[in-house]
Design a protein around this motif. Structure first.
Motif, PDB file in Angstrom:
ATOM      1  N   TYR A 268      -3.314  -4.224  -3.611  1.00 61.52           N
ATOM      2  CA  TYR A 268      -3.320  -2.775  -3.424  1.00 61.52           C
ATOM      3  C   TYR A 268      -2.557  -2.264  -2.442  1.00 61.52           C
ATOM      4  N   LEU A 269      -3.149  -2.993  -1.168  1.00 63.15           N
ATOM      5  CA  LEU A 269      -2.610  -2.685   0.186  1.00 63.15           C
ATOM      6  C   LEU A 269      -0.960  -3.057   0.321  1.00 63.15           C
ATOM      7  N   ASN A 270      -0.602  -4.229  -0.358  1.00 61.52           N
ATOM      8  CA  ASN A 270       0.981  -4.772  -0.211  1.00 61.52           C
ATOM      9  C   ASN A 270       1.575  -3.694  -1.151  1.00 61.52           C
ATOM     10  N   THR A 271       1.310  -3.275  -2.199  1.00 58.59           N
ATOM     11  CA  THR A 271       1.706  -2.445  -3.067  1.00 58.59           C
ATOM     12  C   THR A 271       1.950  -1.139  -2.444  1.00 58.59           C
ATOM     13  N   HIS A 272       1.263  -0.473  -1.918  1.00 59.26           N
ATOM     14  CA  HIS A 272       1.448   0.937  -1.244  1.00 59.26           C
ATOM     15  C   HIS A 272       1.749   0.728   0.096  1.00 59.26           C
ATOM     16  N   TYR A 273       1.692  -0.004   1.016  1.00 56.54           N
ATOM     17  CA  TYR A 273       1.919  -0.143   2.195  1.00 56.54           C
ATOM     18  C   TYR A 273       2.847  -1.245   2.723  1.00 56.54           C
ATOM     19  N   GLY A 274       3.075  -2.011   1.973  1.00 56.64           N
ATOM     20  CA  GLY A 274       3.754  -3.275   2.304  1.00 56.64           C
ATOM     21  C   GLY A 274       5.246  -3.292   2.595  1.00 56.64           C
ATOM     22  N   SER A 275       6.075  -4.066   3.563  1.00 55.76           N
ATOM     23  CA  SER A 275       7.267  -3.905   3.924  1.00 55.76           C
ATOM     24  C   SER A 275       7.776  -5.422   4.100  1.00 55.76           C
ATOM     25  N   PRO A 276       9.173  -5.490   4.473  1.00 54.99           N
ATOM     26  CA  PRO A 276       9.500  -6.690   5.104  1.00 54.99           C
ATOM     27  C   PRO A 276       8.966  -7.149   6.437  1.00 54.99           C
ATOM     28  N   PHE A 277       8.232  -6.349   7.045  1.00 54.55           N
ATOM     29  CA  PHE A 277       7.570  -6.387   8.381  1.00 54.55           C
ATOM     30  C   PHE A 277       6.115  -6.040   8.428  1.00 54.55           C
ATOM     31  N   ARG A 278       5.502  -5.580   7.279  1.00 57.58           N
ATOM     32  CA  ARG A 278       4.152  -5.505   7.129  1.00 57.58           C
ATOM     33  C   ARG A 278       3.498  -5.981   5.956  1.00 57.58           C
ATOM     34  N   LEU A 279       2.665  -7.183   5.917  1.00 58.53           N
ATOM     35  CA  LEU A 279       2.281  -7.836   4.839  1.00 58.53           C
ATOM     36  C   LEU A 279       0.612  -8.135   5.136  1.00 58.53           C
ATOM     37  N   PHE A 280      -0.109  -7.709   3.831  1.00 57.48           N
ATOM     38  CA  PHE A 280      -1.411  -7.885   4.232  1.00 57.48           C
ATOM     39  C   PHE A 280      -2.050  -9.131   3.629  1.00 57.48           C
ATOM     40  N   GLY A 281      -3.057  -9.772   3.957  1.00 56.52           N
ATOM     41  CA  GLY A 281      -3.701 -10.717   3.296  1.00 56.52           C
ATOM     42  C   GLY A 281      -5.295 -10.671   3.623  1.00 56.52           C
ATOM     43  N   LEU A 282      -5.968 -11.313   2.753  1.00 56.91           N
ATOM     44  CA  LEU A 282      -7.247 -11.304   2.759  1.00 56.91           C
ATOM     45  C   LEU A 282      -7.812 -12.315   3.631  1.00 56.91           C
ATOM     46  N   HIS A 283      -8.598 -11.820   4.941  1.00 59.37           N
ATOM     47  CA  HIS A 283      -9.139 -12.790   5.820  1.00 59.37           C
ATOM     48  C   HIS A 283     -10.567 -13.217   5.729  1.00 59.37           C
ATOM     49  N   ASN A 284     -11.406 -12.290   5.236  1.00 59.19           N
ATOM     50  CA  ASN A 284     -12.733 -12.742   4.903  1.00 59.19           C
ATOM     51  C   ASN A 284     -13.458 -11.633   4.212  1.00 59.19           C
ATOM     52  N   VAL A 285     -14.452 -12.027   3.420  1.00 56.15           N
ATOM     53  CA  VAL A 285     -15.351 -11.091   2.622  1.00 56.15           C
ATOM     54  C   VAL A 285     -16.797 -11.248   3.418  1.00 56.15           C
ATOM     55  N   GLN A 286     -17.060 -10.179   3.869  1.00 56.46           N
ATOM     56  CA  GLN A 286     -18.351 -10.177   4.623  1.00 56.46           C
ATOM     57  C   GLN A 286     -19.598  -9.989   3.677  1.00 56.46           C
ATOM     58  N   SER A 287     -19.557  -8.982   2.710  1.00 54.70           N
ATOM     59  CA  SER A 287     -20.702  -8.745   1.822  1.00 54.70           C
ATOM     60  C   SER A 287     -19.851  -7.933   0.563  1.00 54.70           C
TER      61      SER A 287
END
Length: 230
Positions: A23-42
């Motif tokens: 969702y974050l990549n689809t709405h806010y991603g760019s060639p200079f901004r990519l999002f990845g899941l780092h950790n699930v806390q709860s």
């Protein structure tokens, strides 16, 4: 499916959390901004009347290029019904979305727009996991575009990763959007299938990446599994 508090290390929580990444990549991603899941806390899951199942998540998300990580709250609703619908996502990652990449994006946009010949690249990454530096923005654009597919196709029983841009070609256009034809490979971690998709998408700094067409291609039985699918 489990209800109530979830083990953050187990599949149900991680599958829902991965949807937030798409969702974050689809709405806010760019060639200079990519999002990845780092950790699930709860995580917590509950049935919502006839609507579906809702997941409440506390996760950490990494902006990969700047190597910045933020704790985020998210809600993912997988809808029930005869037809598959994209999960509904709400996420709060205010600080992570403040990074300003406008100048870099505009410079790249003008470079691609003014090129004497249209761009083309294949096998990003190659069989050794390597990507030429000049092709990394194309790889990143492929990742952002692929997130639209993964978001649309995600269910409680899937876990998608981007595996490879098999081929990407810039197309001629007369408007203020760059247009690309792209063949991507997705790794569905549950079934261990490599799934091929053909995408047509546009990109400009003001409008971001917009997928115009997406088509799943027939299964390729002889295709070699691409590298870096984790």
């Amino acid at each position: 499916m489990a209800t109530g508090e979830l083990n953050p290390n187990h599949y149900p929580a991680r599958r829902a959390a991965k949807v937030v990444q798409h969702y974050l990549n689809t709405h806010y991603g760019s060639p200079f901004r990519l999002f990845g899941l780092h950790n699930v806390q709860s995580g917590n899951a509950e049935d919502v009347a006839d609507s579906g199942r809702k997941y409440q998540l506390e996760i950490s998300v990494q902006e990969i290029i700047s190597n910045t990580t933020e704790n985020c709250s998210a809600e993912v609703l997988f809808l029930r019904g005869d037809q598959q619908h994209s999960p509904q996502v709400q996420v709060s990652c205010a600080e992570l979305l403040k990074s300003n990449t406008a100048a870099q994006e505009e410079a790249l946009f003008q470079k691609y727009k003014m090129n004497q010949s249209l761009l083309s690249a294949q096998n990003l990454p190659d069989s050794y996991g390597h990507i030429e530096p000049d092709n990394k923005p194309l790889w990143h654009l492929g990742i952002v575009a692929s997130s639209s597919v993964m978001l649309k196709e995600s269910t409680e029983n899937t876990l998608f990763n981007m595996a490879q841009v098999a081929h990407i070609t810039q197309l001629a256009t007369e408007n203020e959007q760059l247009k690309f034809d792209c063949h991507i490979l997705l790794h569905e971690m549950v079934s261990q299938e490599i799934i091929h998709w053909k995408l047509l998408f546009t990109w400009s700094p003001p409008e971001g990446v917009k997928v115009l067409q997406m088509e799943q291609l027939p299964h390729c039985h002889h295709c070699e599994k691409p590298p870096n699918t984790n």
